[in-house]
Design an enzyme around this catalytic site. Sequence first.
Site, PDB file in Angstrom:
ATOM      1  N   ILE A 135      63.057 -12.341  42.279  1.00  0.00           N
ATOM      2  CA  ILE A 135      62.751 -12.717  43.654  1.00  0.00           C
ATOM      3  C   ILE A 135      63.669 -13.840  44.125  1.00  0.00           C
ATOM      4  O   ILE A 135      64.001 -14.743  43.366  1.00  0.00           O
ATOM      5  CB  ILE A 135      61.275 -13.165  43.757  1.00  0.00           C
ATOM      6  CG1 ILE A 135      60.343 -12.001  43.383  1.00  0.00           C
ATOM      7  CG2 ILE A 135      60.935 -13.688  45.147  1.00  0.00           C
ATOM      8  CD1 ILE A 135      58.887 -12.415  43.188  1.00  0.00           C
ATOM      9  N   CYS A 136      64.081 -13.779  45.411  1.00  0.00           N
ATOM     10  CA  CYS A 136      64.819 -14.853  46.073  1.00  0.00           C
ATOM     11  C   CYS A 136      66.203 -15.045  45.441  1.00  0.00           C
ATOM     12  O   CYS A 136      67.026 -14.138  45.450  1.00  0.00           O
ATOM     13  CB  CYS A 136      63.980 -16.130  46.047  1.00  0.00           C
ATOM     14  SG  CYS A 136      64.586 -17.479  47.081  1.00  0.00           S
ATOM     15  N   ILE A 137      66.486 -16.218  44.864  1.00  0.00           N
ATOM     16  CA  ILE A 137      67.782 -16.492  44.237  1.00  0.00           C
ATOM     17  C   ILE A 137      67.821 -15.996  42.791  1.00  0.00           C
ATOM     18  O   ILE A 137      68.907 -15.879  42.202  1.00  0.00           O
ATOM     19  CB  ILE A 137      68.106 -17.999  44.299  1.00  0.00           C
ATOM     20  CG1 ILE A 137      69.561 -18.302  43.908  1.00  0.00           C
ATOM     21  CG2 ILE A 137      67.140 -18.789  43.421  1.00  0.00           C
ATOM     22  CD1 ILE A 137      70.606 -17.664  44.807  1.00  0.00           C
ATOM     23  N   PRO A 139      67.666 -13.061  41.545  1.00  0.00           N
ATOM     24  CA  PRO A 139      68.551 -11.923  41.317  1.00  0.00           C
ATOM     25  C   PRO A 139      70.011 -12.292  41.071  1.00  0.00           C
ATOM     26  O   PRO A 139      70.784 -11.446  40.595  1.00  0.00           O
ATOM     27  CB  PRO A 139      68.405 -11.101  42.606  1.00  0.00           C
ATOM     28  CG  PRO A 139      67.029 -11.417  43.085  1.00  0.00           C
ATOM     29  CD  PRO A 139      66.859 -12.881  42.772  1.00  0.00           C
ATOM     30  N   THR A 190      63.996  -8.639  45.653  1.00  0.00           N
ATOM     31  CA  THR A 190      63.689  -8.867  47.066  1.00  0.00           C
ATOM     32  C   THR A 190      64.164 -10.261  47.467  1.00  0.00           C
ATOM     33  O   THR A 190      64.128 -11.175  46.641  1.00  0.00           O
ATOM     34  CB  THR A 190      62.176  -8.698  47.345  1.00  0.00           C
ATOM     35  OG1 THR A 190      61.954  -8.644  48.767  1.00  0.00           O
ATOM     36  CG2 THR A 190      61.361  -9.827  46.762  1.00  0.00           C
TER      37      THR A 190
END
Length: 217
Positions: A135-137, A139, A190
């Site tokens: 999630i967010c950073i 990835p 995401t």
Amino acid sequence: MKKVAVVLSGCGVYDGSEIYESVLTLLAIEQGGARYQCMAPNIEQMHVIDHRNGEVMADQQRNVLTEAARLARGEIIDLATANPADYDALIIPGGFGAAKNLSDFAVAGAAAKVNPDLLAFTQAIHASGKPVGLICIAPAMTPLLFGEGATCTIGNDQETAAAIEAMGGQHQDCDCSDIVFDEKFNLVTTPAYMLAGSISEAASGINKLVNKVLQLC
């Protein structure tokens, strides 16, 4: 009942796990009929940020596991002791702790390395055919965790996307209300607060991610 490992990176968006993203993840897991176990590496944070002004507090040092325990209401274990065989999936919420404590992406960019305990745990989950959600950073760690060719999203930030691709990953632009699913690597990502302007917007994508991960279990 399905059991999801949730790896946290501290407590607070600027130097640990993003609190809203973490709580939304735990809520969605429970509402999806599954259980979760929070865990974090027992290491020192890269630094401590004053969340009122964004400045580094040079006179302070905090432990990632101790700080993450705040989010988990004390129900947390050391990542190094976690057995991947006990879990059906793995989810890592965002917050800059993912890029500062779980990895050094925040300072090293495309030359980043990931925490060895996280790497071993994630690769064991993946090798068993179990799904992973980032999630967010978080990835941004995709190429470090899965190797070349894995597809992920951090939204549409071109500098971060370029670093992901420089490490061998594939980036796909995505709105905060949606997810990107890499079927080959069983990976769901995401953007959440990489793009979200409110907790409701962040929830829209996180709920989809958690639901997809639970479906894949």
